[in-house]
Design a protein around this motif. Sequence first.
Motif, PDB file in Angstrom:
ATOM      1  N   ILE A   1      -4.180  76.017 108.646  1.00  0.00           N
ATOM      2  CA  ILE A   1      -3.606  74.749 109.134  1.00  0.00           C
ATOM      3  C   ILE A   1      -3.943  74.604 110.614  1.00  0.00           C
ATOM      4  CG2 ILE A   1      -1.463  73.469 109.562  1.00  0.00           C
ATOM      5  CD1 ILE A   1      -0.198  75.011 107.223  1.00  0.00           C
ATOM      6  N   ILE A   2      -3.736  75.681 111.339  1.00  0.00           N
ATOM      7  CA  ILE A   2      -3.981  75.657 112.786  1.00  0.00           C
ATOM      8  C   ILE A   2      -5.465  75.423 113.073  1.00  0.00           C
ATOM      9  CG2 ILE A   2      -3.876  77.047 114.896  1.00  0.00           C
ATOM     10  CD1 ILE A   2      -1.294  78.298 113.742  1.00  0.00           C
ATOM     11  N   ASP A   3      -6.339  76.052 112.278  1.00  0.00           N
ATOM     12  CA  ASP A   3      -7.779  75.831 112.467  1.00  0.00           C
ATOM     13  C   ASP A   3      -8.142  74.353 112.281  1.00  0.00           C
ATOM     14  OD1 ASP A   3      -8.492  78.361 113.175  1.00  0.00           O
ATOM     15  OD2 ASP A   3      -8.997  79.010 111.134  1.00  0.00           O
ATOM     16  N   THR A   4      -7.500  73.708 111.322  1.00  0.00           N
ATOM     17  CA  THR A   4      -7.760  72.282 111.101  1.00  0.00           C
ATOM     18  C   THR A   4      -7.360  71.468 112.329  1.00  0.00           C
ATOM     19  OG1 THR A   4      -7.367  72.577 108.737  1.00  0.00           O
ATOM     20  CG2 THR A   4      -7.262  70.322 109.579  1.00  0.00           C
ATOM     21  N   VAL A   5      -6.211  71.812 112.902  1.00  0.00           N
ATOM     22  CA  VAL A   5      -5.752  71.088 114.093  1.00  0.00           C
ATOM     23  C   VAL A   5      -6.684  71.367 115.273  1.00  0.00           C
ATOM     24  CG1 VAL A   5      -3.834  70.774 115.719  1.00  0.00           C
ATOM     25  CG2 VAL A   5      -3.360  71.059 113.277  1.00  0.00           C
ATOM     26  N   ILE A   6      -7.149  72.600 115.389  1.00  0.00           N
ATOM     27  CA  ILE A   6      -8.092  72.937 116.474  1.00  0.00           C
ATOM     28  C   ILE A   6      -9.393  72.154 116.286  1.00  0.00           C
ATOM     29  CG2 ILE A   6      -9.531  74.787 117.448  1.00  0.00           C
ATOM     30  CD1 ILE A   6      -7.174  76.715 116.961  1.00  0.00           C
ATOM     31  N   THR A   7      -9.888  72.122 115.035  1.00  0.00           N
ATOM     32  CA  THR A   7     -11.127  71.392 114.741  1.00  0.00           C
ATOM     33  C   THR A   7     -11.018  69.916 115.127  1.00  0.00           C
ATOM     34  OG1 THR A   7     -11.585  72.864 112.898  1.00  0.00           O
ATOM     35  CG2 THR A   7     -12.732  70.742 112.889  1.00  0.00           C
ATOM     36  N   SER A   8      -9.837  69.344 114.933  1.00  0.00           N
ATOM     37  CA  SER A   8      -9.651  67.913 115.209  1.00  0.00           C
ATOM     38  C   SER A   8      -9.823  67.590 116.688  1.00  0.00           C
ATOM     39  CB  SER A   8      -8.262  67.465 114.760  1.00  0.00           C
ATOM     40  OG  SER A   8      -7.277  67.912 115.685  1.00  0.00           O
ATOM     41  N   GLY A   9      -9.671  68.599 117.546  1.00  0.00           N
ATOM     42  CA  GLY A   9      -9.766  68.364 118.985  1.00  0.00           C
ATOM     43  C   GLY A   9      -8.530  67.714 119.575  1.00  0.00           C
ATOM     44  N   LEU A  10      -7.457  67.633 118.784  1.00  0.00           N
ATOM     45  CA  LEU A  10      -6.227  66.981 119.281  1.00  0.00           C
ATOM     46  C   LEU A  10      -5.695  67.690 120.520  1.00  0.00           C
ATOM     47  CD1 LEU A  10      -3.911  64.872 118.768  1.00  0.00           C
ATOM     48  CD2 LEU A  10      -2.780  66.651 117.404  1.00  0.00           C
TER      49      LEU A  10
ATOM     50  N   ARG B   1      -6.829  64.020 106.108  1.00  0.00           N
ATOM     51  CA  ARG B   1      -8.239  63.618 106.091  1.00  0.00           C
ATOM     52  C   ARG B   1      -9.188  64.683 106.627  1.00  0.00           C
ATOM     53  NH1 ARG B   1      -8.178  57.858 105.894  1.00  0.00           N
ATOM     54  NH2 ARG B   1     -10.422  58.040 105.608  1.00  0.00           N
ATOM     55  N   GLY B   2      -8.652  65.717 107.230  1.00  0.00           N
ATOM     56  CA  GLY B   2      -9.498  66.795 107.750  1.00  0.00           C
ATOM     57  C   GLY B   2      -9.704  66.701 109.256  1.00  0.00           C
ATOM     58  N   GLY B   3      -9.910  67.855 109.882  1.00  0.00           N
ATOM     59  CA  GLY B   3     -10.092  67.908 111.326  1.00  0.00           C
ATOM     60  C   GLY B   3     -11.321  67.129 111.776  1.00  0.00           C
ATOM     61  N   GLU B   4     -12.389  67.159 110.962  1.00  0.00           N
ATOM     62  CA  GLU B   4     -13.637  66.478 111.333  1.00  0.00           C
ATOM     63  C   GLU B   4     -13.442  64.971 111.381  1.00  0.00           C
ATOM     64  OE1 GLU B   4     -13.403  68.752 108.974  1.00  0.00           O
ATOM     65  OE2 GLU B   4     -14.646  70.447 109.649  1.00  0.00           O
ATOM     66  N   PHE B   5     -12.682  64.452 110.421  1.00  0.00           N
ATOM     67  CA  PHE B   5     -12.435  63.009 110.368  1.00  0.00           C
ATOM     68  C   PHE B   5     -11.858  62.522 111.688  1.00  0.00           C
ATOM     69  CE2 PHE B   5      -9.069  59.816 109.849  1.00  0.00           C
ATOM     70  CZ  PHE B   5      -9.795  58.734 109.383  1.00  0.00           C
ATOM     71  N   TYR B   6     -10.875  63.237 112.200  1.00  0.00           N
ATOM     72  CA  TYR B   6     -10.222  62.826 113.440  1.00  0.00           C
ATOM     73  C   TYR B   6     -11.141  63.053 114.624  1.00  0.00           C
ATOM     74  CZ  TYR B   6      -6.361  62.162 116.750  1.00  0.00           C
ATOM     75  OH  TYR B   6      -5.557  61.693 117.748  1.00  0.00           O
ATOM     76  N   ARG B   7     -11.836  64.198 114.606  1.00  0.00           N
ATOM     77  CA  ARG B   7     -12.699  64.569 115.726  1.00  0.00           C
ATOM     78  C   ARG B   7     -13.836  63.566 115.916  1.00  0.00           C
ATOM     79  NH1 ARG B   7     -16.270  69.335 114.231  1.00  0.00           N
ATOM     80  NH2 ARG B   7     -17.296  67.554 113.266  1.00  0.00           N
ATOM     81  N   ASP B   8     -14.249  62.914 114.828  1.00  0.00           N
ATOM     82  CA  ASP B   8     -15.387  61.997 114.911  1.00  0.00           C
ATOM     83  C   ASP B   8     -15.074  60.723 115.692  1.00  0.00           C
ATOM     84  OD1 ASP B   8     -16.954  63.810 113.683  1.00  0.00           O
ATOM     85  OD2 ASP B   8     -16.908  62.860 111.694  1.00  0.00           O
ATOM     86  N   TYR B   9     -13.827  60.496 115.989  1.00  0.00           N
ATOM     87  CA  TYR B   9     -13.460  59.405 116.915  1.00  0.00           C
ATOM     88  C   TYR B   9     -13.471  59.964 118.331  1.00  0.00           C
ATOM     89  CZ  TYR B   9     -11.676  56.673 112.948  1.00  0.00           C
ATOM     90  OH  TYR B   9     -11.557  55.966 111.785  1.00  0.00           O
TER      91      TYR B   9
END
Lengths: 160, 519
Positions: free
Chosen positions: B140-149, B320-328
């Motif tokens: 879960i944490i890796d997903t949040v890290i991937t998102s770049g939030l 939606r996944g960390g990548e989805f958010y990161r792509d913005y």
Amino acid sequence: MPTDSPPVISDAVARAIEAHRERPGALLPILHQIQDSLGYVPPSSVPGIAEALNLSRAEVHGVISFYHDFRETPAGRHVVKICRAESCQAVGAEQLVEHACRTLGVEFHGTTVDGAITLEPVYCLGNCALSPALQVGDAVYGRMTPKGFDRLAADLRKGR
Amino acid sequence: MIRVFVPRDSGALSVGAETVARAIAAEAAVRNQAITMVRNGSRGLYWLEPLVEVETPAGRVAYGPLTVDAVPALFEAGFLTGNKHALGLGPTEEIPYLKKQERLTFARVGITDPVSVADYEAHAGYRGLRQALTMPGAAIIDTVITSGLRGRGGAAFPTGIKWKTVLGTTEQQRYVVCNADEGDSGTFSDRMIMEGDPFVLIEGMTIAGIAVGATQGYIYLRSEYPHARQVLEEALAAAYRGGYLGGSVLGSGKRFDLEVRVGAGAYICGEETAMLESLEGKRGMVRFKPPLPAIAGLFGKPTIINNVISLASVPIILDRGGEFYRDYGMGRSRGTLPIQLAGNLKRGGLVERAFGVTLRELLYDYGGGSRSGRPLRAVQVGGPLGAYLPESQFDTPIDYEAFAGLFAMLGHGGIVAFDDTVDMARQARFAMEFCAIESCGKCTPCRLGSTRGVEVIDRIVAGRDRNGNVQLVRDLCDTMLNGSLCALGGLTPYPVLSALNHFPEDFGLPAGALAAAGR
């Protein structure tokens, strides 16, 4: 001091202590409930709260005096909080404050002679898209004008 | 039955939404017209509030700004079937201000019934939590890290890294605390989420709790937000009833409890360690760091502390996944930011866009320029501790690093616009005055520096030894900036120095002379 007689606690204070004393970090919830029911936190309530929470009186007094919300004396029937933060400044909050002080005949933290309105400053009500804003009890008012303020003050004085 | 939407958002209420709601209900009764009224959040188009919507087969149609007097004529015109009227705004989603947004965190605000968990689920709610419950905490944490939030409260620290620190501790008892002490002038996005879509915050906190094994969460809410409290309490009760909170979250066997705690009107309690002190029932005095709250936070235990918007952005990231958010976004500012347009603007409101949109687009394309009709002269970004930017900096993109490069900050994304009647020396003085009023008193630069700052600015404005006192205020700002314990004393120099550097003429100094003199 062991010779002290037990603190005198009013019903409202006792109820507030009872409702929250077992919660972690109980002091703020207790003070809020006392102020909600009495309109202020009487200094006479401090020893009872201190004893219930195993705190010193100084610690309880320190908390009451730290937070802008807690009053140690009763306010007027209505507390009008005018926002004087930047967003409201940008659209005339200072003029609104001047108008309010002049027409009510009070400064900030003062109460009108008829006891109807206490005027307080507040720093942001989160209504910044509709500045200038003010709050009376739970009600927020947006795009406030001096004229609108007069109407509101008259309504409050009529007890509405 | 025809559904009519009248916001219960406190901004809408502040301009009469409650009386409009009552007038619509009364008029419908008189006409024997059965309607279902939904009290939704605000769409964030505040200059159109009270904005009322009607659901038609072709979608929702908006009317506003409504007054009680207009209600009978609206019925007469057939607004319940979406007919035309002078106050008609057409299909809500087609209003350009809204259509040009990228609403991820605010996807449901203004659309759903804020306290209906069924409505929340029907609009993709709780999908993030269901996903999280199938994953180990570290994933879960890796997903949040991937998102770049990054922390949306202002400090912009990577959210996932904070969580990882808490997960790595050995303590059994851990906490999740939501900082909902939104005290910065010009900001209201936290309030809009809590009043308009509280479940997204509750879901985000639950995911945080599941990720790090915390079983107790607190929402530290400022007392100035009684409406938000009401909505949150209703939503929390519904979440407990539905098994989304409590001893076994969604039947997973994992516990997460959540409650609201109300502050007491101290701006400093928006600083995370002062907030912890306040939650513990003490004066809101700032703590020394280290230890970080992630190691020793609430009651000395490891604690995740995040802003409302950070936590409310987590559900869509898990869904939606960390990548989805990161792509913005742009650069190191990933995802979207709910930007709040405030002060002297024609169209104040909420604009959620990917990072990279410029200040100028926000102020003019969305905000419509000044409400007063006069030229915009300065904008303060990031609350009372944010810098004032002159017109020459309006092309700055919304990006943490771009603002830092200007000796400014994005903060919580609030933008307060001023027209050319503003007196910038007065604004600088106010910044010092505000710091003096709200200082917790623990460190000297903030406690004393702010009061001395007011005095020195008064001397400059009065023309007493202007050059000497300007030097003094710069030295003072340097001390506050580098010697304060937290951001209150440490950032108050931002508005002061930016006012002095960009608008020296307001201090009685020659225009343009000071920008070169340093910060």
